[in-house]
Design a protein around this motif. Structure first.
Motif, short mmCIF file in Angstrom:
data_model
loop_
_atom_site.label_atom_id
_atom_site.label_comp_id
_atom_site.label_asym_id
_atom_site.label_seq_id
_atom_site.Cartn_x
_atom_site.Cartn_y
_atom_site.Cartn_z
N ALA A 151 94.83 3.35 5.71
CA ALA A 151 93.70 2.68 6.34
C ALA A 151 93.29 3.40 7.61
O ALA A 151 92.09 3.60 7.87
CB ALA A 151 94.06 1.22 6.65
N ASP A 162 99.09 -1.25 3.78
CA ASP A 162 97.76 -1.87 3.74
C ASP A 162 97.40 -2.64 5.01
O ASP A 162 96.46 -3.43 5.01
CB ASP A 162 97.62 -2.78 2.51
CG ASP A 162 97.42 -1.98 1.23
OD1 ASP A 162 97.33 -0.74 1.31
OD2 ASP A 162 97.39 -2.59 0.14
N SER A 219 95.57 -2.76 8.50
CA SER A 219 94.33 -2.09 8.88
C SER A 219 93.78 -2.71 10.16
O SER A 219 94.32 -3.70 10.67
CB SER A 219 93.30 -2.24 7.76
OG SER A 219 92.87 -3.60 7.67
#
Length: 237
Positions: free
Chosen positions: A215, A191, A193
């Protein structure tokens, strides 16, 4: 700078949804390296719902940077790693039906098992990393497995940072400091990004590598793959 390894699982997911070979996983792997990525990551799962075991084998001559294969060390996975001999293997305790990785190893409960598996990989010249939560006890356990590196599971940070909680970085900072004291190399992923990578990188001492897939591929739908890879590289300087 912190190295960027691009996880291309989502490219395989898109290909598999239609059949055929569009988009071409091998071409994307070649392209992200051409665009400046320092490595390619794949995470084959037993049901091969995205990256297939055949993909992992076919990528060997394509990946001329760092090749990182992630997965749960079930017998089939161990055989794949020993056959392909990637730069790095990252051990992740996935359940067979997990949509995505959702927890790090309990390096105390599974210490003997991890030590055995890691020993076999290291005898074959493969750098080893294990996926862990930012838990100091689990990091202390990691050094006893013989691992070269740990990969911090960053979903908790990413979620809280998205809510405006910058203090969510603190357990990761402490984990990084302990890893350095113990002589463990430090990777991170999950996760991360364009929205949070610079803050994470700037605050984590000794961060060697990040592995980013979902992402990055989603951002590339809007901004283009080459552009997005270079945006990450700029933020990781």
């Amino acid at each position: 700078m912190t190295k960027l390894s691009v996880n291309i699982n989502k490219i395989a997911t898109l290909r598999n949804s239609r059949g055929g070979n569009v988009p071409d996983v091998l071409k994307v792997a070649a392209d992200v390296q051409k665009f400046g990525a320092h490595g390619v990551t794949v995470h084959p799962r037993p049901d091969e719902r995205h990256i297939r075991y055949s993909d992992a084998r076919q990528l060997v001559p394509v990946v001329y940077t760092e090749y990182n294969i992630e997965g749960n060390p079930v017998p089939k996975f161990i055989e794949l790693v020993l056959e392909t001999k990637p730069t790095q293997v990252t051990l992740v305790p996935d359940a067979d039906d997990a949509i995505t990785s959702n927890a790090g190893w309990d390096t105390i409960t599974h210490q003997a098992f991890l030590h055995e598996v890691i020993g076999e990989f290291k005898r074959n010249g493969i750098r080893t990393s294990i996926f862990v939560d930012p838990d100091l006890k689990m990091i202390e356990g990691a050094i006893k497995t013989g691992a070269d590196r740990i990969e911090l599971y960053t979903e908790g940070f990413a979620h809280q940072y998205g809510l405006g909680n910058e203090k969510a970085i603190e357990p990761y900072v402490e984990s990084a400091k302990l890893a350095a004291e113990l002589g463990l190399g430090l990777n991170a992923g999950h996760d991360l990004s364009l929205d949070n990578i610079k803050f994470f990188k700037d605050n984590i001492p000794g961060l060697l590598e990040v592995s980013i897939g979902h992402a990055l591929i989603a951002e590339a739908l809007y901004m283009g793959l080459e552009n997005v890879v270079n945006m990450y590289l700029q933020k990781l300087k």
